[in-house]
Design a protein around this motif. Structure first.
Motif, mmCIF file in Angstrom:
data_model
loop_
_atom_site.group_PDB
_atom_site.id
_atom_site.type_symbol
_atom_site.label_atom_id
_atom_site.label_comp_id
_atom_site.label_asym_id
_atom_site.label_seq_id
_atom_site.Cartn_x
_atom_site.Cartn_y
_atom_site.Cartn_z
ATOM 1 N N UNK A 1 -30.493 -76.616 -74.856
ATOM 2 C CA UNK A 1 -29.782 -75.506 -75.435
ATOM 3 C C UNK A 1 -30.624 -74.853 -76.531
ATOM 4 N N UNK A 2 -30.694 -73.528 -76.570
ATOM 5 C CA UNK A 2 -31.502 -72.874 -77.610
ATOM 6 C C UNK A 2 -30.929 -73.117 -79.005
ATOM 7 N N UNK A 3 -31.831 -73.205 -79.959
ATOM 8 C CA UNK A 3 -31.415 -73.325 -81.357
ATOM 9 C C UNK A 3 -30.795 -72.023 -81.841
ATOM 10 N N UNK A 4 -31.355 -70.898 -81.415
ATOM 11 C CA UNK A 4 -30.872 -69.577 -81.815
ATOM 12 C C UNK A 4 -31.333 -68.556 -80.782
ATOM 13 N N UNK A 5 -30.631 -67.463 -80.678
ATOM 14 C CA UNK A 5 -31.038 -66.381 -79.773
ATOM 15 C C UNK A 5 -30.856 -65.038 -80.468
ATOM 16 N N UNK A 6 -31.606 -64.057 -80.011
ATOM 17 C CA UNK A 6 -31.434 -62.658 -80.400
ATOM 18 C C UNK A 6 -31.516 -61.877 -79.099
ATOM 19 N N UNK A 7 -30.536 -61.052 -78.837
ATOM 20 C CA UNK A 7 -30.423 -60.371 -77.551
ATOM 21 C C UNK A 7 -31.128 -59.012 -77.550
ATOM 22 N N UNK A 8 -31.709 -58.657 -76.415
ATOM 23 C CA UNK A 8 -32.229 -57.322 -76.114
ATOM 24 C C UNK A 8 -33.230 -56.782 -77.141
ATOM 25 N N UNK A 9 -34.057 -57.649 -77.693
ATOM 26 C CA UNK A 9 -35.009 -57.207 -78.719
ATOM 27 C C UNK A 9 -35.966 -56.141 -78.216
ATOM 28 N N UNK A 10 -36.431 -56.252 -76.972
ATOM 29 C CA UNK A 10 -37.404 -55.286 -76.464
ATOM 30 C C UNK A 10 -36.774 -53.940 -76.122
ATOM 31 N N UNK A 11 -35.453 -53.878 -76.089
ATOM 32 C CA UNK A 11 -34.794 -52.585 -75.810
ATOM 33 C C UNK A 11 -33.980 -52.100 -77.007
ATOM 34 N N UNK A 12 -34.366 -52.538 -78.221
ATOM 35 C CA UNK A 12 -33.738 -52.013 -79.430
ATOM 36 C C UNK A 12 -32.640 -52.868 -80.025
ATOM 37 N N UNK A 13 -32.416 -54.067 -79.498
ATOM 38 C CA UNK A 13 -31.385 -54.934 -80.050
ATOM 39 C C UNK A 13 -31.597 -55.270 -81.517
ATOM 40 N N UNK A 14 -32.828 -55.158 -82.006
ATOM 41 C CA UNK A 14 -33.146 -55.410 -83.414
ATOM 42 C C UNK A 14 -32.448 -54.422 -84.340
ATOM 43 N N UNK A 15 -32.057 -53.245 -83.835
ATOM 44 C CA UNK A 15 -31.445 -52.215 -84.683
ATOM 45 C C UNK A 15 -30.101 -52.649 -85.252
ATOM 46 N N UNK A 16 -29.436 -53.608 -84.597
ATOM 47 C CA UNK A 16 -28.126 -54.080 -85.051
ATOM 48 C C UNK A 16 -28.208 -55.299 -85.967
ATOM 49 N N UNK A 17 -29.405 -55.775 -86.265
ATOM 50 C CA UNK A 17 -29.571 -56.968 -87.088
ATOM 51 C C UNK A 17 -29.722 -56.606 -88.566
ATOM 52 N N UNK A 18 -29.346 -57.535 -89.444
ATOM 53 C CA UNK A 18 -29.503 -57.327 -90.883
ATOM 54 C C UNK A 18 -30.903 -57.730 -91.311
ATOM 55 N N UNK A 19 -31.538 -56.856 -92.087
ATOM 56 C CA UNK A 19 -32.862 -57.095 -92.645
ATOM 57 C C UNK A 19 -32.740 -57.162 -94.159
ATOM 58 N N UNK A 20 -33.546 -58.035 -94.771
ATOM 59 C CA UNK A 20 -33.566 -58.154 -96.224
ATOM 60 C C UNK A 20 -34.955 -57.907 -96.763
ATOM 61 N N UNK A 21 -35.119 -57.926 -98.082
ATOM 62 C CA UNK A 21 -36.417 -57.632 -98.701
ATOM 63 C C UNK A 21 -37.498 -58.635 -98.303
ATOM 64 N N UNK A 22 -38.714 -58.121 -98.128
ATOM 65 C CA UNK A 22 -39.884 -58.952 -97.843
ATOM 66 C C UNK A 22 -41.042 -58.532 -98.747
ATOM 67 N N UNK A 23 -41.524 -57.316 -98.574
ATOM 68 C CA UNK A 23 -42.546 -56.700 -99.433
ATOM 69 C C UNK A 23 -42.153 -55.241 -99.613
ATOM 70 N N UNK B 1 -50.887 -52.538 -91.702
ATOM 71 C CA UNK B 1 -50.123 -51.376 -92.117
ATOM 72 C C UNK B 1 -49.540 -50.683 -90.904
ATOM 73 N N UNK B 2 -48.653 -49.739 -91.177
ATOM 74 C CA UNK B 2 -48.117 -48.896 -90.106
ATOM 75 C C UNK B 2 -47.963 -47.483 -90.638
ATOM 76 N N UNK B 3 -48.737 -46.564 -90.088
ATOM 77 C CA UNK B 3 -48.648 -45.163 -90.495
ATOM 78 C C UNK B 3 -47.318 -44.538 -90.070
ATOM 79 N N UNK B 4 -46.794 -44.974 -88.934
ATOM 80 C CA UNK B 4 -45.590 -44.362 -88.355
ATOM 81 C C UNK B 4 -44.329 -45.190 -88.565
ATOM 82 N N UNK B 5 -44.488 -46.444 -88.998
ATOM 83 C CA UNK B 5 -43.392 -47.398 -89.043
ATOM 84 C C UNK B 5 -43.405 -48.225 -87.772
ATOM 85 N N UNK B 6 -42.948 -49.463 -87.862
ATOM 86 C CA UNK B 6 -42.917 -50.325 -86.683
ATOM 87 C C UNK B 6 -41.989 -51.501 -86.912
ATOM 88 N N UNK B 7 -41.661 -52.168 -85.817
ATOM 89 C CA UNK B 7 -40.908 -53.418 -85.856
ATOM 90 C C UNK B 7 -41.687 -54.420 -85.013
#
Length: 119
Positions: A1-23, A94-100
């Motif tokens: 059994x997986x420890x954790x999953x994140x769905x549909x990351x390659x098709x934009x599923x990351x847009x619904x996730x919470x992000x916090x400070x890093x740099x 770096x990312x001139x355009x932004x990236x995930x």
């Protein structure tokens, strides 16, 4: 059994996730934080023009670009690019355009140069 999953990351599923400070202008969503000697896995979201200063990889680092373009001194990596950085390698990012990106680090990196702050 997986420890954790994140769905549909390659098709934009990351847009619904919470992000916090890093740099400055880079946020993080931890999938699996570093724990003891275990690797860390996360999503990093770079705003346009954001970057991470020169750093050394203390362990293997792997990156999958999910959106946008990530760059370093060796080139530009668009959506779908898979990058492997060997232990002991150094670069800035770096990312001139932004990236995930989906990233896995065997060990935390060592920052070698902090950007100067204007007073």
């Amino acid at each position: 059994m997986p420890e954790t999953t994140r769905e549909l990351l390659t098709s934009g599923g990351w847009k619904d996730l919470e992000f916090g400070p890093f740099r400055d202008q880079v946020t993080i969503h931890w999938i699996r934080p570093f724990k003891g000697d275990q690797p860390g896995v996360a999503l990093l979201k770079y705003e346009a023009g954001a970057g991470v200063p020169r750093h050394r990889h203390e362990g293997l680092e792997t990156i999958l670009v999910l959106d946008g373009v990530q760059s370093d001194e060796a080139g530009d990596y668009g959506r779908g690019s898979y990058i492997v950085n060997a232990p002991g390698s150094e670069h800035s990012v770096w990312s001139d355009t932004g990236c995930v990106v989906l990233i896995q680090w065997d060990r935390p990196v060592t920052i070698l140069e902090e950007p100067e702050r204007n007073a």
